[in-house]
Design a protein around this motif. Structure first.
Motif, PDB file in Angstrom:
ATOM      1  N   ASP A  16       0.821  -1.214   0.000  1.00 19.29           N
ATOM      2  CA  ASP A  16       0.000   0.000   0.000  1.00 19.29           C
ATOM      3  C   ASP A  16       0.854   1.262   0.000  1.00 19.29           C
ATOM      4  O   ASP A  16       0.450   2.291  -0.560  1.00 19.29           O
ATOM      5  CB  ASP A  16      -0.932   0.014   1.211  1.00 19.29           C
ATOM      6  N   VAL A  17       2.022   1.213   0.643  1.00 15.76           N
ATOM      7  CA  VAL A  17       2.906   2.377   0.647  1.00 15.76           C
ATOM      8  C   VAL A  17       3.246   2.766  -0.794  1.00 15.76           C
ATOM      9  O   VAL A  17       3.196   3.942  -1.173  1.00 15.76           O
ATOM     10  CB  VAL A  17       4.193   2.083   1.442  1.00 15.76           C
ATOM     11  N   ALA A  18       3.575   1.779  -1.606  1.00 18.28           N
ATOM     12  CA  ALA A  18       3.935   2.034  -3.002  1.00 18.28           C
ATOM     13  C   ALA A  18       2.723   2.405  -3.839  1.00 18.28           C
ATOM     14  O   ALA A  18       2.786   3.301  -4.690  1.00 18.28           O
ATOM     15  CB  ALA A  18       4.627   0.804  -3.584  1.00 18.28           C
ATOM     16  N   ASN A  19       1.607   1.721  -3.613  1.00 15.81           N
ATOM     17  CA  ASN A  19       0.406   2.005  -4.406  1.00 15.81           C
ATOM     18  C   ASN A  19      -0.114   3.407  -4.152  1.00 15.81           C
ATOM     19  O   ASN A  19      -0.506   4.117  -5.079  1.00 15.81           O
ATOM     20  CB  ASN A  19      -0.681   0.971  -4.089  1.00 15.81           C
ATOM     21  N   ARG A  20      -0.119   3.839  -2.896  1.00 14.20           N
ATOM     22  CA  ARG A  20      -0.593   5.190  -2.570  1.00 14.20           C
ATOM     23  C   ARG A  20       0.335   6.261  -3.132  1.00 14.20           C
ATOM     24  O   ARG A  20      -0.106   7.320  -3.562  1.00 14.20           O
ATOM     25  CB  ARG A  20      -0.723   5.352  -1.057  1.00 14.20           C
ATOM     26  N   MET A  21       1.614   5.976  -3.116  1.00 17.53           N
ATOM     27  CA  MET A  21       2.595   6.940  -3.619  1.00 17.53           C
ATOM     28  C   MET A  21       2.534   7.069  -5.138  1.00 17.53           C
ATOM     29  O   MET A  21       2.930   8.076  -5.703  1.00 17.53           O
ATOM     30  CB  MET A  21       4.002   6.492  -3.199  1.00 17.53           C
ATOM     31  N   GLY A  22       2.037   6.049  -5.806  1.00 16.22           N
ATOM     32  CA  GLY A  22       2.094   6.022  -7.261  1.00 16.22           C
ATOM     33  C   GLY A  22       3.516   5.763  -7.730  1.00 16.22           C
ATOM     34  O   GLY A  22       3.990   6.367  -8.699  1.00 16.22           O
TER      35      GLY A  22
END
Length: 290
Positions: A99-105
């Motif tokens: 989720d950290v990566a997905n939210r950051m794009g």
């Protein structure tokens, strides 16, 4: 092999452009030091070294190097902690990291681990990938070898949770076997950890530079397509040759991959197919130039 658990039903999310260039920077990257907090990962009993400490140290070193190159870097953890909370279910913890990566794009996700085995003789570095667009990145990162004292265990496709739950190209780097006496001592050495971080950073930087000019890459594909026009009487050979070129694009443009799909699905309609292929590449070039 010991690594993050691959719980749940595998999915195959569509990734974003591989390390697309950014004005004033290389792009966005998430570094995931494996384990942490209440989850120590594996350990070398003789040396008293835990995986969670090795991965965090390498991750922090890599972060500094990438930031100096112009990357926007985010860590899933920058201290000895759980990303969720101590004692959380494994899949919840792994989802939180993705989720950290997905939210950051993010454009890229790199998870760092040490491997382990019940046999102390087992050793070797390996790069894990899951989604099809991740293999080229994994190939670039296959660089922890004999020059550092490690054996190479190659590229391995696996549906680890952090690979399948991320929506961008993601790889999991098993640096070496912490449970092996030789590789364990190497991983305990700060100089070797720095060398690992430097090699990863250098390759990520070179790979980013190679992906920053999609228009030129599409134009190269167009020129190669002119050569392939004479090969379309042998569609299997043409498909194989064109796939090499598109793989080199590493998803720099969705239109290029769409053209490849059309080539596969319509190989027997050769004259019209080439027109579609050429038009797609022209459109992609125009879009990249705007």
């Amino acid at each position: 092999k010991v690594g993050p658990k691959a719980s749940g039903k595998p999915t195959d999310p569509v990734g974003t452009a591989l390390m697309a260039g950014y004005v004033g920077g290389r792009g966005k990257i998430v570094i995931d030091p494996g384990h942490g907090g209440g989850d120590p990962g594996c350990r070398n009993r003789e040396l008293g070294v835990y995986e969670k400490d090795v991965t965090l140290d390498i991750g922090l070193r890599l972060m500094q190097l990438l930031q100096a190159q112009g990357w926007q870097v985010e860590m899933t953890r920058s201290t000895d902690r759980d990303v969720t909370y101590a004692g959380s279910p494994d899949l919840m913890e792994l989802q939180a990291r993705a989720d950290v990566a997905n939210r950051m794009g993010a454009d890229v996700f790199v998870s760092i681990h040490c491997n382990a085995s019940i046999s102390p003789a087992v050793r070797g570095s390996s790069i894990y990938w899951y989604k099809s667009q991740e293999r080229p990145l994994a190939e670039w990162l296959e660089l922890l070898d004999e020059s550092l004292g490690f054996e190479k265990d190659g590229l391995i496709q696996n549906n680890f949770a952090v690979l399948r739950l991320t929506s961008m190209p993601a790889v999991l780097v098993e640096t070496a076997f912490l449970t092996n006496s030789v590789e364990g001592r190497l991983l305990a050495n700060p100089k070797i950890r720095q060398s690992i971080a430097e090699r990863l950073a250098q390759v990520l930087d070179r790979r980013a530079q190679a992906s920053e000019e999609p228009a030129q890459k599409i134009e190269f594909t167009l020129r190669h397509a002119q050569i392939l026009e004479g090969d379309l009487a042998q569609p299997e050979q043409a498909i194989a040759r064109y796939r090499v070129i598109v793989d080199q694009l590493d998803a720099a443009h969705p239109d290029a991959l769409d053209a490849l799909d059309r080539l596969y699905s319509a190989a027997d309609n050769q004259p019209e197919l080439y027109k579609v292929l050429e038009k797609k590449a022209e459109n992609a070039t125009s879009a990249a130039d705007r």
